[in-house]
Design a protein around this motif. Structure first.
Motif, PDB file in Angstrom:
ATOM      1  N   SER A 126       0.846  -1.098   0.014  1.00  0.00           N
ATOM      2  CA  SER A 126       0.361   0.055   0.074  1.00  0.00           C
ATOM      3  C   SER A 126       0.857   1.223  -0.132  1.00  0.00           C
ATOM      4  N   ALA A 127       1.909   0.958   0.798  1.00  0.00           N
ATOM      5  CA  ALA A 127       2.882   2.460   0.858  1.00  0.00           C
ATOM      6  C   ALA A 127       3.224   2.938  -0.674  1.00  0.00           C
ATOM      7  N   TRP A 128       3.420   2.196  -1.563  1.00  0.00           N
ATOM      8  CA  TRP A 128       3.788   2.354  -3.002  1.00  0.00           C
ATOM      9  C   TRP A 128       2.525   2.321  -3.983  1.00  0.00           C
ATOM     10  N   ASN A 129       1.363   2.167  -3.331  1.00  0.00           N
ATOM     11  CA  ASN A 129       0.236   2.319  -4.184  1.00  0.00           C
ATOM     12  C   ASN A 129       0.151   0.960  -5.348  1.00  0.00           C
ATOM     13  N   LEU A 130       0.677  -0.150  -4.804  1.00  0.00           N
ATOM     14  CA  LEU A 130       0.892  -1.316  -5.895  1.00  0.00           C
ATOM     15  C   LEU A 130       0.276  -2.454  -5.483  1.00  0.00           C
ATOM     16  N   ASP A 131      -0.229  -3.132  -6.429  1.00  0.00           N
ATOM     17  CA  ASP A 131      -0.884  -4.281  -6.318  1.00  0.00           C
ATOM     18  C   ASP A 131      -0.082  -5.645  -6.950  1.00  0.00           C
ATOM     19  N   PHE A 132      -0.515  -6.668  -6.290  1.00  0.00           N
ATOM     20  CA  PHE A 132       0.139  -8.014  -6.736  1.00  0.00           C
ATOM     21  C   PHE A 132      -0.770  -8.451  -7.869  1.00  0.00           C
ATOM     22  N   LEU A 191       5.364 -10.038   1.877  1.00  0.00           N
ATOM     23  CA  LEU A 191       4.218  -8.927   2.097  1.00  0.00           C
ATOM     24  C   LEU A 191       4.926  -7.954   2.813  1.00  0.00           C
ATOM     25  N   PRO A 192       5.475  -6.921   1.717  1.00  0.00           N
ATOM     26  CA  PRO A 192       6.107  -5.817   2.342  1.00  0.00           C
ATOM     27  C   PRO A 192       5.356  -4.806   3.048  1.00  0.00           C
ATOM     28  N   ASP A 193       3.985  -5.072   2.915  1.00  0.00           N
ATOM     29  CA  ASP A 193       3.265  -3.809   3.596  1.00  0.00           C
ATOM     30  C   ASP A 193       3.510  -4.077   5.197  1.00  0.00           C
ATOM     31  N   LEU A 194       3.698  -5.024   5.739  1.00  0.00           N
ATOM     32  CA  LEU A 194       3.677  -5.688   7.155  1.00  0.00           C
ATOM     33  C   LEU A 194       4.926  -4.472   7.559  1.00  0.00           C
ATOM     34  N   ILE A 195       5.968  -4.147   6.881  1.00  0.00           N
ATOM     35  CA  ILE A 195       6.935  -3.113   7.474  1.00  0.00           C
ATOM     36  C   ILE A 195       6.832  -1.855   7.009  1.00  0.00           C
ATOM     37  N   LEU A 196       6.540  -1.967   5.605  1.00  0.00           N
ATOM     38  CA  LEU A 196       6.512  -0.532   5.185  1.00  0.00           C
ATOM     39  C   LEU A 196       5.179   0.356   5.357  1.00  0.00           C
ATOM     40  N   PHE A 197       4.076  -0.483   5.188  1.00  0.00           N
ATOM     41  CA  PHE A 197       2.787   0.658   5.294  1.00  0.00           C
ATOM     42  C   PHE A 197       2.598   0.802   6.795  1.00  0.00           C
ATOM     43  N   PHE A 198       3.125   0.092   7.759  1.00  0.00           N
ATOM     44  CA  PHE A 198       3.179   0.571   9.046  1.00  0.00           C
ATOM     45  C   PHE A 198       3.922   1.935   9.426  1.00  0.00           C
ATOM     46  N   PHE A 199       4.839   2.020   8.980  1.00  0.00           N
ATOM     47  CA  PHE A 199       5.533   3.256   9.050  1.00  0.00           C
ATOM     48  C   PHE A 199       4.778   4.418   8.276  1.00  0.00           C
ATOM     49  N   PHE A 200       4.295   4.055   7.149  1.00  0.00           N
ATOM     50  CA  PHE A 200       3.574   4.918   6.190  1.00  0.00           C
ATOM     51  C   PHE A 200       2.612   5.432   6.948  1.00  0.00           C
ATOM     52  N   LYS A 201       1.666   4.688   7.841  1.00  0.00           N
ATOM     53  CA  LYS A 201       0.592   5.223   8.459  1.00  0.00           C
ATOM     54  C   LYS A 201       0.952   6.114   9.541  1.00  0.00           C
ATOM     55  N   LEU A 202       2.159   5.852  10.216  1.00  0.00           N
ATOM     56  CA  LEU A 202       2.738   6.493  11.358  1.00  0.00           C
ATOM     57  C   LEU A 202       2.824   7.831  11.072  1.00  0.00           C
TER      58      LEU A 202
END
Lengths: 479, 457
Positions: A66-72, B445-456
């Motif tokens: 989600s951080a990069w707005n990316l889908d698998f 699942l990179p969201d586990l680590i990236l999105f967490f901080f993104f939200k922060l």
């Protein structure tokens, strides 16, 4: 869209299952059936593909980063669908062959092979650059381990070389993808069409893409890893490498080339010249090789050079030729390596000087070998002819001298194959190894027959691969 | 009273630590000490998690924001993991366990204070607190020459770093008359003493982060110290020092960033770290050089602007810590550190070999492991900030690193020497497996680590 997922998931599930089951029979059963199913599902979706649409179809997507707005997301379109079909088919063949030939640690071997198949399939089906790169690199892990653990005597050096070459040059791809994200505003493939770059920077971007792909294919100055990696790898892995892994680079060039049509037109002659040089140079090397496995490795390298040239001709003929010929090359080189493996399994030798006079002893094998050689030499009615015609007309249209050189390369290709056929099958008196060779058994017969039938089918119906491509791809107005 | 509540986890840690030490001091051979140690960390970890709050608190010298609390939790987690790692080491030296626990606890206490500090003096005190504990830990095996040598080397060079930090504080105090972080924002680049102060600051921290040219202590200390202590060295101080540096850099205004200094230090560390690691035959020594290189990669993040530093550095740091803990767990579980003892490990101990493979591929940064994700995240951000040449150089260096990491992978399947016995140790093996699962999970699942901080942010 459960089905598209299944193409990917079946090998993955298979890999996990096979790793946990340790019984030889069950391992074989699971691996063969799952890879076959995956092939059938891929075929089903291939036939249902709407060839008039340009965009990806049967998309399955899942929010990934989600951080990069990316889908698998995985999907089929007119370019990647044939490659997925090829991958699943070759996986099945490689698994069947491995089941018979790999003696030790079969379950870890099969797990890695199926994992490799999963990575490669996902690579081909990915719809954005990050996923593309992710699996482009991920595929290194299983392939390197496969070469290293089940390979020949010098497998350590071979796999390290393969790894360092591919990983090393992938840095250019890495940079290129970050640049696309930064300048094109996203990881999607069409971001390439919205690049806000000067012509010079675009050229740099294009070259860094090419450097990465040309190592994977490989094209001659970057082929240092090929001989050892192909030779030391276990035979199913060699088949997989020459018919599928080399296509990863070709697919990459096919994917990006239409977006760079203005850049391509500036440098096309140079790149085609490089590819044709690769074609002829490797043909000469193949001419000197007495060892069948090395000869077929160089044959594969040689033909892939001309196949790559087609992308850069900047016209639809060459582009179509590349797509069609990639599939044909995958089938035929798999067939040739298969024959080399058949001879080697019974005699423990790759040396073509030690055979001879096989034509009377093993008529069925002789027939299939000759059929494959005829196909590879471009006999009309068999599959290689159509692609070669398209490629040659594409190159001729771009540059007549380069076209001439390619024809010369094609002639060389006939020469070394004919020589191989003479040395192994016709020459008299037969050398000692020939007495150990038996004719093909039933399952081997089936596989060779499959190759032969596909070869005839694609020869008579090249539209199976190409259908509708002409209406979809454009090269900046040029046809 | 609320001021004290802010530091509740640290206070808990300290009090419980003293109790543990006293108990261990009185009853030397006791096996319950272990439970005390684990409880100390677990309780403070729990307190830190419970106290986790989304608001920002500020007392005079201490400031607590969301990501600082996260780092605090993370430091406690590292402490817990290292404690589990050191179980095997301590079984041999039961009568020193009390001291070991106390030093570990005190150093963690110092690191935590360092993270929340909002004043240069507090920063200095906390730095000294954990450094003194670390010097002693490095020389913990008094009877082994290398260990004592390591401790001494670390001590001498470490003092230099402290002196540099003091000089920095003196300069800044001289200009402004205050030691609070807040004054940094009002600084101007033209001021020569300020530039000098920043230079000293970065140099002092570069010692702790083992950046080239301040890296000389790292290889000897990594090799000489007990393996569990090395695991601690390579993780916790880096987390603390990086977090403190982030705090300081967040208080800088954008123009005052020592850009050239950062580029030089990071590129030198990447280059020398990776180059010198190529020919090492001792795994711990190789990891020392690799940690120098990784510090170099991470140091690039300081080129970015405010929240991007946190977004790209902290995920890298977390993954880096898990890779290090994992690989030291592997080393401890088979108790061998020279590389030629790893020949044929894949045959005799496939699970350990699998862990090692995953961790090494992650170190190299090949997907689908976490190393790739965080590397991509960091490099992408640095590239977008306009340092494309530096990113290119970093990538080139990470290719160099592929050679020495993956060489080890290939050793695992070579023929083993005859009559070789491998040790097995289930606790550390479980830890290594845990790290592997984490690395794979984050990789997929990179969201586990990236999105967490993104939200922060």
């Amino acid at each position: 869209m459960l089905g598209v997922k299944l193409i990917l998931l079946l090998p993955l599930i298979g890999a996990i299952l096979v790793w946990m089951i340790r019984k030889r029979f069950l391992v074989n059963l699971v691996a063969i059936s799952l890879s076959l199913f995956s092939f059938l599902i891929a075929l089903f979706y291939y036939l249902n593909l709407d060839r008039t649409k340009r965009e990806f179809q049967f998309i399955f997507s899942y929010r990934w980063i989600s951080a990069w707005n990316l889908d698998f997301s995985v999907g089929f379109d007119h370019i990647n669908a044939p490659f997925v079909l090829l991958t699943t088919l070759i996986t099945t063949v490689a698994v069947v062959l491995s089941a018979k030939t790999i003696k030790e640690k079969l379950s870890s071997y099969m797990a890695l092979l199926l994992l490799l198949s999963f990575f490669v399939n996902t690579f081909f089906m990915s719809t954005n650059f990050l996923q593309f790169f992710f699996f482009y690199e991920a595929m290194l892990i299983p392939s390197v381990l496969l070469i290293q653990r089940w390979g020949g005597r010098n497998a350590y050096e071979a796999s390290l070389k393969f790894l360092l070459y591919t990983f090393g040059f992938s840095l250019f791809l890495f940079i290129a993808i970050i640049a696309v994200y930064f300048y094109g505003g996203g990881f999607r493939f069409d971001s390439l069409s919205q690049l806000s770059l000067t012509a010079q920077s675009k050229m740099l971007l294009f070259i860094s893409f090419l450097l990465a792909f040309f190592v994977k294919i490989p094209i001659v100055p970057l082929h240092g890893w090929l001989r050892e990696a192909y030779y030391e790898a276990p035979m199913p892995m060699t088949i997989f490498m020459s018919s599928v892994l080399s296509k990863m680079g070709v697919y990459g060039t096919l994917r990006i080339a239409p977006y760079f049509s203005d850049t391509v037109s500036l440098v096309s002659n140079w790149i085609i010249a490089l590819c044709v040089f690769s074609f002829i140079y490797s043909a000469f090397v193949a001419l000197t090789a007495k060892n069948t496995k090395i000869m077929f490795s160089y044959m594969s390298l040689s033909h892939i050079g001309m196949i790559t040239a087609g992308v850069f001709t900047g016209n639809i003929l060459g582009y179509q030729g590349t797509l069609l010929q990639s599939i044909n090359h995958g089938l035929l080189s798999a067939g040739f390596f298969y024959i080399a493996e058949l001879l080697q399994r019974q005699t423990q030798s790759f040396d073509s000087e030690k055979f001879g006079g096989l034509s009377k002893r093993v008529p069925a094998l002789t027939f299939f070998t000759f059929a494959l050689i005829m196909a590879m030499a471009g006999f009309p009615g068999l599959n290689y002819f159509n692609g070669e015609l398209l490629l040659l007309s594409g190159i001729f249209k771009e540059n007549i001298y380069l076209g001439f050189f390619s024809v010369f390369g094609v002639a060389l290709g006939v020469l070394y194959l004919a020589w191989f056929f003479y040395r192994v099958f016709l020459r008299k008196p037969a050398a000692e190894m020939s007495y150990y060779v038996k004719d093909v058994s039933s399952w081997e017969f089936l596989i060779l027959l499959l190759f032969f039938l596909i070869s005839i089918y694609l020869g008579l119906n090249p539209d199976f691969v190409l259908l509708g491509l002409k209406n979809i791809i454009s090269f900046g107005g040029k046809v | 009273m609320t001021q004290y509540l802010l530091l509740l986890p640290e206070i808990t840690l300290f009090v419980l630590g003293v109790i543990t030490f006293c108990y261990g001091f009185i009853r030397r051979e006791s096996k319950h000490l272990w439970i005390f140690g684990l409880l100390t960390f677990a309780v403070s970890l729990a307190v830190a998690v419970v106290c986790f709050n989304h608001r920002e608190f500020s007392a005079e010298a201490v400031k607590i924001s969301e990501y600082k609390q996260l780092m605090r939790v993370f430091i406690f987690t590292i402490g817990l993991l290292v404690l589990v790692l050191s179980y095997e080491d301590l079984k041999k030296n039961v009568n020193k366990a009390a001291e070991y626990f106390f030093l570990l606890i005190i150093s963690l206490f110092g690191m935590n204070i360092m993270i929340v500090a909002n004043d240069l003096l507090i920063l200095y005190l906390s730095l000294e607190t954990f450094s003194l504990a670390l010097y002693t830990l490095a020389g913990f095996y008094q009877k082994e020459r290398v260990s004592v040598e390591a401790g001494l080397k670390y001590f001498i060079l470490g003092t230099l770093s402290s002196v540099l930090l003091l000089a920095c504080i003196a300069f800044l105090y001289g200009i402004t008359g205050s030691t609070s972080y807040e004054i940094l924002r009002s600084m101007k680049v033209e001021d020569f003493s300020f530039s000098l102060g920043v230079l000293f600051l970065v140099a002092s921290f570069a010692f702790k982060l083992s950046l080239v040219p301040f890296h000389a202590w790292a290889p000897d200390v990594y090799q000489g110290a007990p393996t569990s202590v090395t695991a601690f060295f390579s993780t916790a101080p880096k987390v603390a020092v990086f977090s403190a540096l982030i705090n300081i850099f967040l208080s800088f205004s954008l123009q005052t960033k020592p850009e050239g200094l950062i580029i030089i230090l990071s590129s030198l560390s990447m280059f020398l770290g990776n180059l010198l690691a190529l020919r090492q035959t001792n795994l711990k020594r190789m990891l020392a050089y690799s940690s120098i290189a990784h510090s170099g990669y991470m140091f690039m993040a300081f080129l970015l602007s405010d929240n991007l530093i946190v977004l790209s550095l902290i995920p890298y740091l977390i993954v880096y810590v898990f890779m290090n803990i994992g690989i030291f767990a592997v080393i401890i579980s088979i108790k061998e550190e020279t590389l030629n003892k790893y020949y044929g490990l894949g045959k005799y101990n496939p699970i350990v070999a699998l862990c090692l493979i995953i961790i090494l591929f992650s170190f190299t940064g090949i997907p689908p492991t976490a190393g790739f994700v965080v590397k991509l995240n960091l490099f992408k951000n640095v590239f977008s900030a306009g340092y494309s040449e530096l990113v290119f150089f970093a990538l080139l260096m990470s290719i160099l690193s592929a050679f020495y990491y993956l060489r080890v992978v290939f050793y695992l399947y070579k023929d083993a020497p005859i009559n070789f016995k491998y040790n097995k140790n289930n606790i550390t093996l479980a830890l290594a497996l845990l790290c592997c699962i984490f690395l794979l999970l984050v990789g997929v699942l990179p969201d586990l680590i990236l999105f967490f901080f993104f939200k922060l942010w």
